[in-house]
Scaffold this active site. Structure first.
Site, PDB file in Angstrom:
ATOM      1  N   ASP A  57       0.808   1.038  -2.016  1.00 12.35           N
ATOM      2  CA  ASP A  57       1.104   1.886  -3.183  1.00 12.35           C
ATOM      3  C   ASP A  57       2.326   1.298  -3.886  1.00 12.35           C
ATOM      4  O   ASP A  57       2.756   0.202  -3.571  1.00 12.35           O
ATOM      5  CB  ASP A  57       1.362   3.327  -2.736  1.00 12.35           C
ATOM      6  CG  ASP A  57       2.588   3.428  -1.848  1.00 12.35           C
ATOM      7  OD1 ASP A  57       2.548   2.873  -0.734  1.00 12.35           O
ATOM      8  OD2 ASP A  57       3.604   4.008  -2.255  1.00 12.35           O
ATOM      9  N   HIS A 338      -6.055  -2.213   2.200  1.00 15.33           N
ATOM     10  CA  HIS A 338      -5.620  -1.042   1.431  1.00 15.33           C
ATOM     11  C   HIS A 338      -4.404  -1.473   0.609  1.00 15.33           C
ATOM     12  O   HIS A 338      -3.259  -1.354   1.044  1.00 15.33           O
ATOM     13  CB  HIS A 338      -5.275   0.113   2.386  1.00 15.33           C
ATOM     14  CG  HIS A 338      -4.984   1.400   1.683  1.00 15.33           C
ATOM     15  ND1 HIS A 338      -5.934   2.358   1.449  1.00 15.33           N
ATOM     16  CD2 HIS A 338      -3.843   1.880   1.133  1.00 15.33           C
ATOM     17  CE1 HIS A 338      -5.400   3.380   0.808  1.00 15.33           C
ATOM     18  NE2 HIS A 338      -4.122   3.117   0.611  1.00 15.33           N
ATOM     19  N   ASP A 381     -11.949  -3.334   8.746  1.00 13.80           N
ATOM     20  CA  ASP A 381     -11.619  -3.974   7.468  1.00 13.80           C
ATOM     21  C   ASP A 381     -12.208  -3.119   6.346  1.00 13.80           C
ATOM     22  O   ASP A 381     -13.185  -3.488   5.702  1.00 13.80           O
ATOM     23  CB  ASP A 381     -12.187  -5.405   7.454  1.00 13.80           C
ATOM     24  CG  ASP A 381     -11.878  -6.111   6.139  1.00 13.80           C
ATOM     25  OD1 ASP A 381     -10.981  -5.635   5.408  1.00 13.80           O
ATOM     26  OD2 ASP A 381     -12.545  -7.127   5.844  1.00 13.80           O
ATOM     27  N   GLU A 390      -3.837  -1.254   5.862  1.00 12.66           N
ATOM     28  CA  GLU A 390      -2.891  -1.358   4.758  1.00 12.66           C
ATOM     29  C   GLU A 390      -2.003  -2.583   4.993  1.00 12.66           C
ATOM     30  O   GLU A 390      -2.111  -3.246   6.036  1.00 12.66           O
ATOM     31  CB  GLU A 390      -2.030  -0.079   4.621  1.00 12.66           C
ATOM     32  CG  GLU A 390      -1.311  -0.024   3.263  1.00 12.66           C
ATOM     33  CD  GLU A 390      -0.610   1.310   2.938  1.00 12.66           C
ATOM     34  OE1 GLU A 390      -0.835   2.299   3.659  1.00 12.66           O
ATOM     35  OE2 GLU A 390       0.144   1.328   1.948  1.00 12.66           O
TER      36      GLU A 390
END
Ligand SMILES: [Zn+2]
Length: 410
Positions: A57, A338, A381, A390
């Site tokens: 993020d 991710h 995965d 992530e």
């Protein structure tokens, strides 16, 4: 050793830079360029641009950022020192006028899978915590001892003044209505120890050594992760030219932990120094590899280097998945990390180490699919499995340090 690998691992961290235009395969205009609201004030806005997006993020966090900075600084490689400055210079903006340091800078919620310039919600600097303030003091002081620059040393001292004025922990919890990563730390003794050691190394003032002695814990060398910074205090002492009594404790502690890690690795089918698999288990492997290389530097014993190398072998494919955990390297590597820029561009950014197996089933995908599996098999995965797939800058920084230590034989 494959120098393309270390270059790619460092390049990923550069690609996480915030507040600047990026070119190359994952280009975007300058993101998060506006001023941030200081939480709890009556609309006070501050320039907090810069730093790295922490992970998949776009939040920026002082506490894990400090760990990443330390690993880059300890690697000693010139391009990594330059990269560390990018984060250090952002951290300077995260300090309040009383010396305290804001814990993190994020929006209230996570964005969709978009490029960073498309996250345009209000940016908020969350309240000060003593963990963030002590980590800040530690990295700034260590940077000051490397770069010999007052602009790092004075803020480090001001953060320490704040810590003296606030001897009890100021913990961090997300303010109401905020759901982004918390990185909440329930103990700041190890961060205060780290800050004290780093400031002692930067200033030679015996006050800091006295404080470090009072905070010292013989378990610091065996604790790891972003919330356990005691080891970096020990490493400051070892890597500094100073000769305090504690230096000998520090070396003995690291050698004793290295012996334990060799035993743990011997009992792991892949010779990884892991007994359980937690969130970010791959960083535990690379951190342990770094500690084994520190033990090799101290003692010259080949056994430690041999086991450090086995830790990188695990990451590169000698594991239950028979795959490399670094995107773009090895015959089989993660294709669906991710990581928002990878998802937005439809291709995995190369050089990223994913979190790896996590036996605690900490995302909905893991709960649905990993029940009853052996701990080492709890990995997929899959974009949705953020607890195993992530990425983060501090995982990559740990991997980078291990690779460079192996390249340099210490
Ligand atoms: Zn950004």
């Amino acid at each position: 050793m494959d120098s393309d690998l270390s270059d790619a691992v460092l390049k990923m961290i550069t690609a996480q830079r915030c507040g600047t235009q990026l070119t190359g395969d994952f280009p975007h205009p300058a993101c998060h360029a506006g001023r941030a609201l200081i939480w709890g004030t009556d609309g006070y806005l501050k320039d907090c641009t810069g730093g790295w997006h922490d992970a998949g993020d776009y939040g920026r966090y002082v506490v894990p950022g400090a760990k990443a900075v330390m690993d880059l600084l300890l690697s000693g490689r010139a391009d990594a020192l330059d990269e560390a400055r990018w984060e250090l210079d952002w951290m300077l903006k995260m300090q309040n006028s009383d010396g305290g340091v804001y814990h993190k800078l994020t929006c209230r919620d996570f964005p969709g899978f978009v490029m960073p310039d498309q996250e345009t919600e209000e940016l908020i600097a969350s309240p000060v915590s003593t963990a963030a303030t002590a980590d800040f003091a530690g990295v700034m002081a260590f940077a000051a001892s490397i770069f010999h620059e007052k602009r790092y040393l004075v803020p480090a001292m001001m953060a320490y003044v704040f810590l003296i004025a606030n001897p009890s922990i100021i913990p961090f919890f997300n303010p109401e209505g905020m759901v982004t990563g918390e990185y909440s730390d329930s103990c700041d003794k190890d961060e205060r120890f780290f800050a004290s050691c780093a400031l002692y190394c930067a200033t030679s003032n015996p006050y800091f050594m006295k404080k470090a002695r009072s905070l010292y814990d013989m378990d610091f060398a065996s604790q790891g992760d972003w919330d356990c910074m005691g080891i970096y205090g020990l490493l400051c002492l070892i890597h500094s030219r100073k000769r305090p009594d504690l230096k000998w404790n520090a070396k003995a502690d690291i050698l004793s932990r290295a012996d334990e890690l060799v035993c743990i690795a011997e009992l792991n089918p892949f010779k990884a120094a892991l007994s359980t698999y937690r969130w970010g288990s791959n960083m535990e492997v690379t951190d342990n590899g770094c500690l084994l290389m520190e033990a090799f530097r101290i003692s010259g014993k080949e056994k430690y280097r041999e086991y450090a190398k086995k830790q990188l072998d695990y990451i590169l494919g000698n594991n239950a998945q028979k795959m490399s955990f670094i995107t773009g390297f090895g015959e089989k590597s993660p294709l669906h990390p991710h990581h928002r820029p990878s998802e937005a561009m439809g291709k995995p950014m190369p050089g990223m180490m994913v979190g790896g197996p996590d036996q605690h089933l900490q995302d909905p995908y893991a709960l649905e699919n990993f029940k009853g599996l052996e701990p080492c098999m709890c990995y997929a995965d899959e974009l949705a499995s953020y607890s195993t797939n992530e990425v983060s800058v501090y995982w990559n920084a740990s991997l980078f340090r291990l690779i460079t230590m192996l390249e340099n034989n210490g």
